[in-house]
Design an enzyme around this catalytic site. Structure first.
Site, PDB file in Angstrom:
ATOM      1  N   GLY A  17       0.900  -0.823   0.010  1.00 54.49           N
ATOM      2  CA  GLY A  17      -0.404  -0.043  -0.286  1.00 54.49           C
ATOM      3  C   GLY A  17       0.899   1.393   0.514  1.00 54.49           C
ATOM      4  O   GLY A  17       1.934   0.982   0.330  1.00 54.49           O
ATOM      5  N   GLY A  32     -11.087 -11.608  15.567  1.00 49.69           N
ATOM      6  CA  GLY A  32     -11.466 -11.432  17.244  1.00 49.69           C
ATOM      7  C   GLY A  32     -11.475 -10.390  17.428  1.00 49.69           C
ATOM      8  O   GLY A  32     -12.573 -10.017  18.752  1.00 49.69           O
ATOM      9  N   TYR A  34      -0.345 -17.977  -1.047  1.00 53.01           N
ATOM     10  CA  TYR A  34      -1.722 -16.810  -1.004  1.00 53.01           C
ATOM     11  C   TYR A  34      -3.038 -17.657  -1.299  1.00 53.01           C
ATOM     12  O   TYR A  34      -3.677 -17.614  -0.707  1.00 53.01           O
ATOM     13  CB  TYR A  34      -1.346 -15.917  -2.954  1.00 53.01           C
ATOM     14  CG  TYR A  34      -2.690 -15.473  -3.457  1.00 53.01           C
ATOM     15  CD1 TYR A  34      -2.629 -13.981  -1.640  1.00 53.01           C
ATOM     16  CD2 TYR A  34      -3.174 -14.830  -3.621  1.00 53.01           C
ATOM     17  CE1 TYR A  34      -3.865 -12.611  -1.827  1.00 53.01           C
ATOM     18  CE2 TYR A  34      -4.106 -13.840  -4.273  1.00 53.01           C
ATOM     19  CZ  TYR A  34      -4.474 -13.524  -3.057  1.00 53.01           C
ATOM     20  OH  TYR A  34      -5.405 -12.311  -3.162  1.00 53.01           O
ATOM     21  N   TYR A  76     -15.307 -19.216  13.063  1.00 46.73           N
ATOM     22  CA  TYR A  76     -15.715 -18.092  14.459  1.00 46.73           C
ATOM     23  C   TYR A  76     -16.880 -18.199  14.085  1.00 46.73           C
ATOM     24  O   TYR A  76     -18.050 -17.338  15.414  1.00 46.73           O
ATOM     25  CB  TYR A  76     -15.137 -17.144  14.092  1.00 46.73           C
ATOM     26  CG  TYR A  76     -14.070 -16.839  14.712  1.00 46.73           C
ATOM     27  CD1 TYR A  76     -14.404 -15.485  15.878  1.00 46.73           C
ATOM     28  CD2 TYR A  76     -12.667 -17.040  14.397  1.00 46.73           C
ATOM     29  CE1 TYR A  76     -13.129 -16.035  16.575  1.00 46.73           C
ATOM     30  CE2 TYR A  76     -11.561 -16.811  15.434  1.00 46.73           C
ATOM     31  CZ  TYR A  76     -11.609 -16.459  16.581  1.00 46.73           C
ATOM     32  OH  TYR A  76     -10.493 -15.827  17.246  1.00 46.73           O
ATOM     33  N   GLN A  98     -19.168 -20.770  16.152  1.00 46.63           N
ATOM     34  CA  GLN A  98     -18.870 -21.594  17.296  1.00 46.63           C
ATOM     35  C   GLN A  98     -18.820 -19.798  17.895  1.00 46.63           C
ATOM     36  O   GLN A  98     -19.541 -19.972  19.389  1.00 46.63           O
ATOM     37  CB  GLN A  98     -17.069 -21.846  17.438  1.00 46.63           C
ATOM     38  CG  GLN A  98     -16.704 -21.954  18.532  1.00 46.63           C
ATOM     39  CD  GLN A  98     -15.386 -22.671  19.035  1.00 46.63           C
ATOM     40  OE1 GLN A  98     -15.642 -22.557  18.030  1.00 46.63           O
ATOM     41  NE2 GLN A  98     -14.991 -22.044  19.718  1.00 46.63           N
TER      42      GLN A  98
END
Length: 421
Positions: free
Chosen positions: A124, A188, A231, A245, A248
């Site tokens: 970037g 998270g 990749y 995620y 669960q």
């Protein structure tokens, strides 16, 4: 008597002569003094001019800095829509200073949201988002997603990852960490703050497909130990993490499988098809085609992709969705098209085929049409290519002025060190 008269006459003549001489001497003295005064004034004026020019040399850069500061305080931003507090979202874009991420930041900012861009600037560039720096709704953070991030957000667009073969092959371990540890960190964060996360996945999860076109229920055909595996498999496991995620922990996830995309702000030497061909055509170099050129790709313009990402994020579709252009072209056709649009006399040069290079790539976008009402029709291929060519031409001029001329990068693998067992 006569002699006395003569003496008086001589005395009178000598007095006149003396007066005349004194007058001449006085005039000479006055002229000399005046000349000295004029010279002194000239020297003084020259000295003052030199001092003034020196002061001007020192002051001018300060004036420039003051003008720059004034501009920064009165910076004109692109038009931003006003949203009420209940409609305005706090949005995080990882990899937001990259090619796609910066265009996404533009759209979300102009839609009136508060946008935080996180980027480690591996691929970037700050230039891609500098037009928003200083805006009250915008924040730029130099941060690597491999490290945890603690901020309050409502939505997360997780785009962080090198996406061109030369970049992700350059440091395959870092690519894997970004797509695994980085994705875990973002999931998270989404769990902690109750945010919805969109993963920018890729058509590379289909590998070298045996099914054509590729729909979302195709599991793919990937070499797990090939040069592109860091990749391909990194994105495949990132998708697995998202759904783990979701099942669960109840995290809301969206997965976009992005096909070939092009437009302004692409890295000129990132080794992808569009950037390579445009750069080579503009510089009058041979257009390098790997293999026979019969491999097919489907290219979409970046603004169409951004609209698809926003539509997917704000939808109720939690399963993967293809975002790409179903209009298929061979690499050779694409090379010829770019050559004609640039007006270049470059030849087409054929090189040996890259390992694990997919032979066919075409998305089935029935799901996106049906469930998102999206298809990439806003910017036709030639119009988009002309915009990209204009951008690359400007970049070449800019970089020529800075004594740097980029060269297309071939897809290559960084050599590893020999290890003894």
């Amino acid at each position: 008597m006569l002699s006395q008269a003569l003496l008086r006459l001589a005395s009178a003549v000598s007095r006149r002569r003396m007066k005349l001489l004194l007058g001449v001497a006085l005039l000479a003295y006055v002229a000399s003094v005046w000349g000295n005064l004029v010279n002194m004034r000239s020297i003084q004026e020259n000295g003052e001019l030199r001092i003034e020019s020196k002061i001007e040399e020192i002051v001018e850069p300060l004036r420039e800095k003051i003008r720059d500061l004034e501009k920064s305080f009165t910076q004109k931003y692109p038009p931003v829509k006003f949203l009420s507090e209940k409609d305005r979202k706090r949005i995080l874009i990882t990899g937001g200073a990259g090619f796609v991420g910066s265009h996404l930041a533009d759209k979300l900012m102009m839609d009136g949201h508060e946008v935080t861009v996180v980027d480690n600037f591996f691929t970037g560039r700050k230039r891609n988002v500098e037009h928003w720096i200083g805006h009250e709704n915008f924040e730029l953070i130099n941060h690597d997603v491999v490290e945890p991030l603690y901020i309050e957000v409502d939505q997360i667009y997780h785009l962080a990852s090198p996406a061109s073969p030369p970049n992700y092959m350059y440091n395959p371990i870092k690519t894997l960490k970004t797509n695994t540890i980085g994705t875990l960190n973002m999931l998270g964060l989404a769990k902690r703050v109750g945010a919805r996360l969109l993963l920018a996945s890729t058509s590379e999860v289909y590998g070298d497909p045996e099914v054509h076109p590729q729909s979302e229920d195709y599991w793919g055909h990937v070499n797990p130990i090939g040069p592109r595996a860091c990749y391909d498999e990194g994105k495949r496991v990132a998708e697995t993490m998202c759904y783990a995620y979701m099942k669960q922990e109840g995290v809301e996830v969206r997965v976009a499988r992005i096909f070939n995309t092009f437009g302004p702000r692409m890295h000129m030497n990132d080794g992808r098809v569009v950037s390579n061909f445009i750069l080579q055509a503009l510089q009058g170099e041979p257009l390098t085609v790997y293999g026979s050129g019969s491999q097919t790709r489907a290219f979409q313009y970046v603004s169409d992709l951004v609209n698809g990402l926003v539509a997917l994020m704000n939808s109720n579709v939690s399963s993967p969705v293809n975002l790409g252009n179903p209009e298929e072209h061979t690499i050779l056709e694409f090379a010829q098209l770019i050559k004609n649009l640039v007006g270049s006399g470059s030849e087409i040069q054929f090189l040996s085929e890259a390992q694990d290079d997919p032979q066919k790539r075409k998305p089935d976008i029935k799901k996106a049409k049906l469930m998102l009402g999206w298809e990439p029709v806003q910017v036709p291929l030639e119009e988009g290519l002309n915009k990209a060519i204009h951008y690359f031409r400007k970049e070449l001029e800019y970089q020529a002025n800075n004594q740097y001329i980029p060269k297309p990068k071939p897809a290559r693998i960084k050599k590893g060190r020999m290890r003894h067992s």
